[in-house]
Design a protein around this motif. Structure first.
Motif, PDB file in Angstrom:
ATOM      1  N   VAL A 102      -2.756  33.451  55.235  1.00 34.91           N
ATOM      2  CA  VAL A 102      -2.558  32.466  56.453  1.00 34.91           C
ATOM      3  C   VAL A 102      -3.591  32.158  57.120  1.00 34.91           C
ATOM      4  N   ASP A 103      -3.909  30.869  57.048  1.00 36.16           N
ATOM      5  CA  ASP A 103      -4.954  30.292  57.887  1.00 36.16           C
ATOM      6  C   ASP A 103      -6.474  30.970  57.464  1.00 36.16           C
ATOM      7  N   GLY A 104      -6.472  31.431  55.969  1.00 35.33           N
ATOM      8  CA  GLY A 104      -7.561  31.989  55.608  1.00 35.33           C
ATOM      9  C   GLY A 104      -7.766  33.478  56.016  1.00 35.33           C
ATOM     10  N   LYS A 105      -6.641  34.248  56.560  1.00 31.80           N
ATOM     11  CA  LYS A 105      -6.585  35.601  56.851  1.00 31.80           C
ATOM     12  C   LYS A 105      -5.714  35.960  55.954  1.00 31.80           C
ATOM     13  N   THR A 106      -6.098  37.012  55.270  1.00 31.05           N
ATOM     14  CA  THR A 106      -5.442  37.699  53.993  1.00 31.05           C
ATOM     15  C   THR A 106      -4.751  38.913  54.800  1.00 31.05           C
ATOM     16  N   LEU A 107      -3.183  38.812  54.680  1.00 32.10           N
ATOM     17  CA  LEU A 107      -2.344  39.852  55.259  1.00 32.10           C
ATOM     18  C   LEU A 107      -1.818  40.953  54.292  1.00 32.10           C
ATOM     19  N   THR A 108      -1.792  41.934  54.455  1.00 33.19           N
ATOM     20  CA  THR A 108      -1.034  42.898  53.626  1.00 33.19           C
ATOM     21  C   THR A 108       0.405  43.186  54.224  1.00 33.19           C
ATOM     22  N   VAL A 109       1.337  42.950  53.696  1.00 35.43           N
ATOM     23  CA  VAL A 109       2.832  43.013  53.858  1.00 35.43           C
ATOM     24  C   VAL A 109       3.555  43.960  53.130  1.00 35.43           C
ATOM     25  N   VAL A 110       4.374  44.899  53.951  1.00 40.67           N
ATOM     26  CA  VAL A 110       4.968  45.745  53.339  1.00 40.67           C
ATOM     27  C   VAL A 110       6.547  45.625  53.678  1.00 40.67           C
ATOM     28  N   THR A 111       7.237  45.788  52.478  1.00 38.25           N
ATOM     29  CA  THR A 111       8.951  45.717  52.671  1.00 38.25           C
ATOM     30  C   THR A 111       9.322  46.970  52.269  1.00 38.25           C
ATOM     31  N   ALA A 112      10.393  47.584  52.745  1.00 40.55           N
ATOM     32  CA  ALA A 112      11.228  48.566  52.091  1.00 40.55           C
ATOM     33  C   ALA A 112      12.747  48.261  51.944  1.00 40.55           C
ATOM     34  N   ILE A 113      13.337  48.502  51.001  1.00 41.54           N
ATOM     35  CA  ILE A 113      14.783  48.384  50.863  1.00 41.54           C
ATOM     36  C   ILE A 113      15.336  49.674  50.173  1.00 41.54           C
ATOM     37  N   MET A 114      16.386  50.145  50.826  1.00 42.22           N
ATOM     38  CA  MET A 114      17.045  51.469  50.510  1.00 42.22           C
ATOM     39  C   MET A 114      18.189  51.384  50.297  1.00 42.22           C
ATOM     40  N   ALA A 115      18.886  52.324  49.499  1.00 44.76           N
ATOM     41  CA  ALA A 115      20.435  52.245  49.124  1.00 44.76           C
ATOM     42  C   ALA A 115      21.024  51.224  48.650  1.00 44.76           C
ATOM     43  N   ALA A 116      20.163  50.411  47.720  1.00 39.11           N
ATOM     44  CA  ALA A 116      20.713  49.512  46.824  1.00 39.11           C
ATOM     45  C   ALA A 116      21.736  49.773  45.882  1.00 39.11           C
ATOM     46  N   PRO A 117      22.440  48.986  45.147  1.00 37.96           N
ATOM     47  CA  PRO A 117      23.443  49.302  44.307  1.00 37.96           C
ATOM     48  C   PRO A 117      22.691  49.876  42.970  1.00 37.96           C
ATOM     49  N   ASP A 118      21.487  49.238  42.799  1.00 35.35           N
ATOM     50  CA  ASP A 118      20.746  49.993  41.502  1.00 35.35           C
ATOM     51  C   ASP A 118      19.298  49.416  42.025  1.00 35.35           C
ATOM     52  N   LEU A 119      18.474  50.115  41.136  1.00 32.28           N
ATOM     53  CA  LEU A 119      16.868  50.081  41.406  1.00 32.28           C
ATOM     54  C   LEU A 119      16.539  48.074  41.013  1.00 32.28           C
TER      55      LEU A 119
END
Length: 402
Positions: free
Chosen positions: A271-288
């Motif tokens: 974003v505007d030349g800045k590199t961001l490391t974003v993390v998401t987590a999803i749990m308890a889905a019907p399957d992997l």
């Protein structure tokens, strides 16, 4: 008569001396005039409102970013089984206890025994994910971490934990202390592999954990690898099939009957030349597979919620000095642009640290600093005089000696 003239002469000299002394005192006092600044900046650039994130319709999820911490979460963050996402903690804990320098891949060496073979056979008989081992096999710590994180080997999780901490019980104690340090208040570690349904966490807690682990360059390198080669087992493959897609660089899958599908993903956004490391987590889905595929729109929607905002341009007036000896106010301005990459909807906090000043001061004299900060981002600028702050003249000083 002569005495009278002497008295007059003495009085005159005395008066001259008093005037000289008065002028000297007045001049010196005027040079010490301290000015308290007035702060005139009250508003900042507005930050666009956040747009909706693409949350999954089931389970729980969370989003965070390096430097920003946990940003948002979805649905009730109640502890649920983690499955193999618990291995993020195992790798993180081992690297804390037995740190590796980046590039150190051949030592220290772990010599496996029959006990490690027994662990392998136990998980194999219970349909756990494993990597084949033999008694006497030698793995470097780096290779063991690869076997842990790429094919998600439960047996290597136990073998690594025992090697690093002496026993599973010792590992569990250490890991729970680490969880507390990371403010993972809804996490309990019961084993090293996550195979136990009693190892529980939340999506928000897993974001905290992954952000911490990704700061270790060895950990980040390993989880970004698609394949590796280890003794006995040979070539191993990363079960994270989304590596490289949409700039995904890690981190860990998980799947058991009790946990359902779990996926913690890390991706980079620019974003505007800045590199961001974003993390998401999803749990308890019907399957992997569902947890992994639903991470893609979630990650994409996080990028749309980062924005670059010019908070204060260079030359913004933030305060002034108002000398009593002149009608001209000396304006105080920012010395450089103040620009930030923000999460949309962030609240900005302004702190203006401007010092009292003593005249004279030339133009562009630094008299303080202005700070703007929010969660995960901050920016500052020197505050300088926009014009000279001249000292009072003699006339004013003579009229204001004290």
């Amino acid at each position: 008569m002569r005495h009278k003239k002497l008295h007059l002469r003495f009085a005159s000299l005395l008066m001259v001396g008093v005037l000289i002394g008065y002028s000297g005192l007045a001049w010196a006092h005027g040079a010490e005039q301290s000015l308290t600044p007035t702060r005139t900046l009250t508003t900042l650039a507005s930050v666009p409102a956040a747009s909706a994130l693409s949350w999954p319709s089931y389970g729980q999820a969370a989003v965070g970013a390096e430097g920003y911490g946990l940003i948002d979460s979805h649905n009730n963050q109640v502890p649920v089984p983690t499955a193999s996402t618990a291995k993020i903690m195992t790798a993180y804990a081992v690297l804390k206890a037995k740190p590796l320098a980046f590039g150190e891949q051949t030592s220290p060496v772990i010599t496996l025994t029959q006990a490690d073979v027994d662990i392998f056979e136990s998980f194999l008989s219970n349909d756990g994910s494993v990597v084949a081992v033999t008694s006497g096999e030698q793995l470097s710590e780096y290779q063991a971490l690869q076997a842990l994180m790429l094919p998600s080997a439960n047996n290597i999780a136990d073998s690594l934990a025992i090697w690093a901490f002496g026993s599973i019980a010792n590992y569990v104690a250490y890991a729970n202390e680490l969880a507390a340090e990371l403010n993972m208040d809804n996490t309990h570690i019961e084993d090293a592999s996550g195979f136990s349904p009693q190892t529980v966490s939340t999506a928000a807690d897993l974001v905290h954990l992954a952000l911490a682990a990704m700061k270790d360059p060895v950990f980040a390198q390993i989880v970004s690898q698609s394949t590796a080669v280890v003794p006995v087992a040979g070539q191993i493959h990363n079960v994270n099939g989304l590596l490289g897609r949409d700039n995904i660089i890690g981190v860990k899958t998980g799947n058991t009957d009790e946990a359902g599908g779990c996926f913690v993903a890390a991706a980079t956004h620019v974003v505007d030349g800045k590199t961001l490391t974003v993390v998401t987590a999803i749990m308890a889905a019907p399957d992997l597979v569902r947890s992994m595929l639903d991470s893609l729109p979630l990650l994409a929607s996080t990028k749309a919620n980062f924005t670059s905002v010019m908070i204060l341009p260079k030359g913004t007036t933030v305060g002034a000095y108002a000398p009593t000896w002149t009608n001209q106010r000396v304006l105080l301005r920012t010395a450089q642009d103040m620009k930030m990459v923000l999460w949309k909807g962030s609240r900005l906090t302004l702190d203006t640290g401007i010092k009292t000043a003593t005249a004279p001061l030339p133009e562009n004299s630094k008299v303080g600093t202005v700070y703007v900060h929010t969660t995960g981002a901050n920016v500052s600028s020197a505050v300088v005089t926009a014009m000279p702050l001249n000292a009072p003249g003699l006339s004013w000083r003579l009229r204001h000696p004290f």
